[in-house]
Design a protein around this motif. Structure first.
Motif, PDB file in Angstrom:
ATOM      1  N   LEU A   1       0.815  -1.212   0.000  1.00 12.36           N
ATOM      2  CA  LEU A   1       0.000   0.000   0.000  1.00 12.36           C
ATOM      3  C   LEU A   1       0.847   1.259   0.000  1.00 12.36           C
ATOM      4  O   LEU A   1       0.316   2.366  -0.147  1.00 12.36           O
ATOM      5  N   TYR A   2       2.147   1.106   0.170  1.00 10.86           N
ATOM      6  CA  TYR A   2       3.056   2.252   0.123  1.00 10.86           C
ATOM      7  C   TYR A   2       3.084   2.809  -1.304  1.00 10.86           C
ATOM      8  O   TYR A   2       2.906   2.057  -2.270  1.00 10.86           O
ATOM      9  N   PRO A   3       3.289   4.117  -1.480  1.00  9.63           N
ATOM     10  CA  PRO A   3       3.408   4.673  -2.837  1.00  9.63           C
ATOM     11  C   PRO A   3       4.730   4.233  -3.473  1.00  9.63           C
ATOM     12  O   PRO A   3       5.699   4.992  -3.555  1.00  9.63           O
ATOM     13  N   TYR A   4       4.765   2.987  -3.940  1.00  5.36           N
ATOM     14  CA  TYR A   4       6.036   2.351  -4.306  1.00  5.36           C
ATOM     15  C   TYR A   4       6.634   2.868  -5.608  1.00  5.36           C
ATOM     16  O   TYR A   4       7.719   2.442  -5.998  1.00  5.36           O
ATOM     17  N   GLY A   5       5.953   3.788  -6.268  1.00  6.21           N
ATOM     18  CA  GLY A   5       6.577   4.444  -7.411  1.00  6.21           C
ATOM     19  C   GLY A   5       7.319   5.708  -7.032  1.00  6.21           C
ATOM     20  O   GLY A   5       7.836   6.408  -7.899  1.00  6.21           O
ATOM     21  N   ASP A   6       7.415   6.005  -5.733  1.00  6.70           N
ATOM     22  CA  ASP A   6       7.976   7.298  -5.329  1.00  6.70           C
ATOM     23  C   ASP A   6       9.484   7.341  -5.520  1.00  6.70           C
ATOM     24  O   ASP A   6      10.139   6.354  -5.858  1.00  6.70           O
ATOM     25  N   MET A   7      10.020   8.525  -5.281  1.00  4.59           N
ATOM     26  CA  MET A   7      11.430   8.783  -5.605  1.00  4.59           C
ATOM     27  C   MET A   7      12.383   7.866  -4.851  1.00  4.59           C
ATOM     28  O   MET A   7      13.389   7.403  -5.395  1.00  4.59           O
ATOM     29  N   ALA A   8      12.090   7.591  -3.577  1.00  3.43           N
ATOM     30  CA  ALA A   8      13.009   6.774  -2.781  1.00  3.43           C
ATOM     31  C   ALA A   8      13.117   5.358  -3.346  1.00  3.43           C
ATOM     32  O   ALA A   8      14.228   4.829  -3.509  1.00  3.43           O
ATOM     33  N   VAL A   9      11.986   4.742  -3.651  1.00  2.13           N
ATOM     34  CA  VAL A   9      12.025   3.387  -4.198  1.00  2.13           C
ATOM     35  C   VAL A   9      12.740   3.386  -5.545  1.00  2.13           C
ATOM     36  O   VAL A   9      13.584   2.514  -5.822  1.00  2.13           O
TER      37      VAL A   9
ATOM     38  N   GLN B   1       9.590   7.428 -15.195  1.00  2.00           N
ATOM     39  CA  GLN B   1       8.342   8.068 -14.793  1.00  2.00           C
ATOM     40  C   GLN B   1       7.649   7.262 -13.696  1.00  2.00           C
ATOM     41  O   GLN B   1       7.650   6.033 -13.710  1.00  2.00           O
ATOM     42  N   GLU B   2       7.080   7.972 -12.716  1.00  2.00           N
ATOM     43  CA  GLU B   2       6.559   7.327 -11.508  1.00  2.00           C
ATOM     44  C   GLU B   2       5.514   6.257 -11.800  1.00  2.00           C
ATOM     45  O   GLU B   2       5.605   5.134 -11.287  1.00  2.00           O
ATOM     46  N   ALA B   3       4.514   6.593 -12.594  1.00  2.00           N
ATOM     47  CA  ALA B   3       3.428   5.638 -12.845  1.00  2.00           C
ATOM     48  C   ALA B   3       3.935   4.407 -13.599  1.00  2.00           C
ATOM     49  O   ALA B   3       3.547   3.269 -13.298  1.00  2.00           O
ATOM     50  N   ALA B   4       4.811   4.636 -14.575  1.00  2.00           N
ATOM     51  CA  ALA B   4       5.347   3.513 -15.343  1.00  2.00           C
ATOM     52  C   ALA B   4       6.237   2.635 -14.470  1.00  2.00           C
ATOM     53  O   ALA B   4       6.211   1.397 -14.567  1.00  2.00           O
ATOM     54  N   PHE B   5       7.023   3.266 -13.601  1.00  2.00           N
ATOM     55  CA  PHE B   5       7.856   2.505 -12.673  1.00  2.00           C
ATOM     56  C   PHE B   5       6.977   1.649 -11.758  1.00  2.00           C
ATOM     57  O   PHE B   5       7.252   0.461 -11.543  1.00  2.00           O
ATOM     58  N   ALA B   6       5.931   2.248 -11.211  1.00  2.49           N
ATOM     59  CA  ALA B   6       5.050   1.524 -10.298  1.00  2.49           C
ATOM     60  C   ALA B   6       4.420   0.314 -10.981  1.00  2.49           C
ATOM     61  O   ALA B   6       4.305  -0.765 -10.388  1.00  2.49           O
ATOM     62  N   ALA B   7       4.028   0.484 -12.232  1.00  2.85           N
ATOM     63  CA  ALA B   7       3.428  -0.628 -12.966  1.00  2.85           C
ATOM     64  C   ALA B   7       4.438  -1.752 -13.168  1.00  2.85           C
ATOM     65  O   ALA B   7       4.119  -2.944 -13.003  1.00  2.85           O
ATOM     66  N   ARG B   8       5.674  -1.398 -13.525  1.00  2.00           N
ATOM     67  CA  ARG B   8       6.717  -2.408 -13.711  1.00  2.00           C
ATOM     68  C   ARG B   8       7.039  -3.095 -12.380  1.00  2.00           C
ATOM     69  O   ARG B   8       7.208  -4.319 -12.317  1.00  2.00           O
ATOM     70  N   TRP B   9       7.109  -2.304 -11.324  1.00  3.44           N
ATOM     71  CA  TRP B   9       7.476  -2.831 -10.005  1.00  3.44           C
ATOM     72  C   TRP B   9       6.445  -3.849  -9.522  1.00  3.44           C
ATOM     73  O   TRP B   9       6.796  -4.926  -9.046  1.00  3.44           O
ATOM     74  N   SER B  10       5.172  -3.507  -9.655  1.00  5.28           N
ATOM     75  CA  SER B  10       4.130  -4.432  -9.203  1.00  5.28           C
ATOM     76  C   SER B  10       4.093  -5.686 -10.073  1.00  5.28           C
ATOM     77  O   SER B  10       3.731  -6.771  -9.591  1.00  5.28           O
ATOM     78  N   ALA B  11       4.501  -5.566 -11.338  1.00  8.44           N
ATOM     79  CA  ALA B  11       4.519  -6.732 -12.222  1.00  8.44           C
ATOM     80  C   ALA B  11       5.599  -7.735 -11.820  1.00  8.44           C
ATOM     81  O   ALA B  11       5.544  -8.901 -12.229  1.00  8.44           O
ATOM     82  N   TYR B  12       6.572  -7.300 -11.019  1.00  9.88           N
ATOM     83  CA  TYR B  12       7.613  -8.199 -10.541  1.00  9.88           C
ATOM     84  C   TYR B  12       7.114  -9.118  -9.423  1.00  9.88           C
ATOM     85  O   TYR B  12       7.875  -9.966  -8.940  1.00  9.88           O
TER      86      TYR B  12
ATOM     87  N   LEU C   1      12.030  -4.161   1.390  1.00 10.67           N
ATOM     88  CA  LEU C   1      13.452  -4.495   1.264  1.00 10.67           C
ATOM     89  C   LEU C   1      14.195  -3.455   0.438  1.00 10.67           C
ATOM     90  O   LEU C   1      15.358  -3.134   0.718  1.00 10.67           O
ATOM     91  N   THR C   2      13.533  -2.908  -0.573  1.00  7.33           N
ATOM     92  CA  THR C   2      14.179  -1.894  -1.404  1.00  7.33           C
ATOM     93  C   THR C   2      14.373  -0.599  -0.630  1.00  7.33           C
ATOM     94  O   THR C   2      15.429   0.043  -0.726  1.00  7.33           O
ATOM     95  N   LEU C   3      13.391  -0.201   0.167  1.00  5.97           N
ATOM     96  CA  LEU C   3      13.559   0.979   1.004  1.00  5.97           C
ATOM     97  C   LEU C   3      14.708   0.799   1.989  1.00  5.97           C
ATOM     98  O   LEU C   3      15.429   1.754   2.301  1.00  5.97           O
ATOM     99  N   ALA C   4      14.901  -0.425   2.456  1.00  6.85           N
ATOM    100  CA  ALA C   4      15.996  -0.696   3.385  1.00  6.85           C
ATOM    101  C   ALA C   4      17.355  -0.568   2.722  1.00  6.85           C
ATOM    102  O   ALA C   4      18.376  -0.457   3.410  1.00  6.85           O
TER     103      ALA C   4
END
Length: 256
Positions: free
Chosen positions: A190-198, A214-225, A238-241
Motif C-alpha cells: 500500500l506504500y506509494p512504491y513508485g515514489d522517488m526513494a524506491v 516516470q513514476e506511474a510507469a515505474f510503479a506498474a513495472r514494479w508491481s509486475a515483478y 526491502l528496497t527501502l531498506a
C-alpha cells in the motif's frame, strides 16, 4: 538482521513508540529490534518470499538478508509523520519531526514522544512558524481533529478502506494515505512504491534492470515483478531498506 529505519522517530538506533499501554523503547541491534516491553508489532521482510521478481533482484536482496521493521502503533503518529514527509526530502522530514518532538512532544519517563493530537490542536500559529512548519500547520490540525473524531473507528478498518477514508481529510491524498497505512499496518504493498526513494534505491542496486523513469510507469513495472500483494510488500520494504542507515544521530543545528 538489518532494520528498516525509514521512520523519522529513529535516532542513533533508538526509537520511542506511543502505545495504548504507554511508551515503548525500541532499540536497533545486531540481532534486530528489541523492545523495552511487548506491544508494537514487528514485521520481518524476507527475500526468500519473493518468487516472481527478476533473478538479479532476488539474488541481490537474498545476499543482504531479511529486514525487520517496527510498525507505528499509533494511527495519529503515522498520519502526522506522513504529512511531515510530504513534498520535502527524507533528511529534512527527519529533522523537522525530531525538532517538533523535542520542542512540543509529550513527556514520558523514557523521553518526549511525538505530540499527541490534542497537543497539536492546542499549539498556536507561532509554535509552527518558529520551527519552519507553517506550511504543515493546517494539514496537521485537520488530521488531528479527524483522528479525535474518527480515530477509534479508523483503527478497526481494513487497510484498503483506511487508505480511502484518510483521503477525506483535507491535504491528505493518495501518497500520504498509502504511506500512513503502510507505516501503521506493515503492508508495503500500500506504500506509494513508485515514489522517488524506491526508484532511487532500485536503480542504484539493480543497474541492469530496465526500469522506467516516470513514476506511474515505474510503479506498474514494479508491481509486475510480484505474484501477490504480499510479495509486493516484501519487495518494496526491502528496497527501502537499501537506503542504508538513516537512523544516524542528527545535527539539531542543521538548517531545515
Amino acid at each position: 538482521m538489518r532494520t528498516l529505519c525509514e521512520h523519522p522517530a529513529w535516532n542513533n538506533g533508538r526509537r520511542l513508540a506511543r502505545t495504548p499501554a504507554g511508551t515503548v523503547v525500541a532499540t536497533d541491534g545486531a540481532d534486530g529490534i528489541t523492545l523495552s516491553t511487548p506491544g508494537p508489532a514487528l514485521d520481518v521482510y524476507d527475500p526468500a518470499d519473493l518468487t516472481a521478481a527478476p533473478d538479479q533482484v532476488r539474488r541481490g536482496l537474498q545476499g543482504r538478508g531479511p529486514v525487520a521493521r517496527l510498525r507505528t502503533p499509533d494511527l495519529w503518529e503515522a498520519i502526522a509523520t506522513a504529512i511531515i514527509r510530504q513534498v520535502i526530502r527524507a533528511d529534512q522530514a527527519r529533522l523537522m519531526y525530531q525538532r517538533f518532538t523535542d520542542t512540543h512532544g509529550d513527556p514520558t519517563e523514557a523521553g518526549r514522544v511525538f505530540p499527541g493530537a490534542e497537543t497539536v490542536l492546542a499549539l498556536g500559529d507561532e509554535a509552527f512558524a518558529e520551527l519552519g512548519m507553517a506550511f504543515k500547520r493546517d494539514p496537521l490540525r485537520a488530521a488531528a481533529q479527524a483522528v479525535l473524531d474518527h480515530g477509534e473507528k479508523w483503527g478497526q478498518l481494513p487497510a484498503l478502506d483506511l487508505v480511502d477514508e484518510l483521503q477525506s481529510v483535507p491535504r491528505i491524498g493518495p501518497w500520504t494515505a498509502g504511506a500512513t497505512v503502510a507505516d501503521f499496518t506493515g503492508d508495503f504493498s500500500l506504500y506509494p512504491y513508485g515514489d522517488m526513494a524506491v526508484r532511487k534505491y532500485a536503480r542504484q542496486t539493480f543497474p541492469d534492470l530496465d526500469l522506467p523513469d516516470q513514476e506511474a510507469a515505474f510503479a506498474a513495472r514494479w508491481s509486475a515483478y510480484c505474484a501477490t500483494p504480499s510479495e509486493l510488500s516484501v519487495l518494496t520494504a526491502l528496497t527501502l531498506a537499501l537506503g542504508g542507515d538513516r537512523a544516524k544521530p542528527l545535527d539539531r543545528n542543521e538548517p531545515s
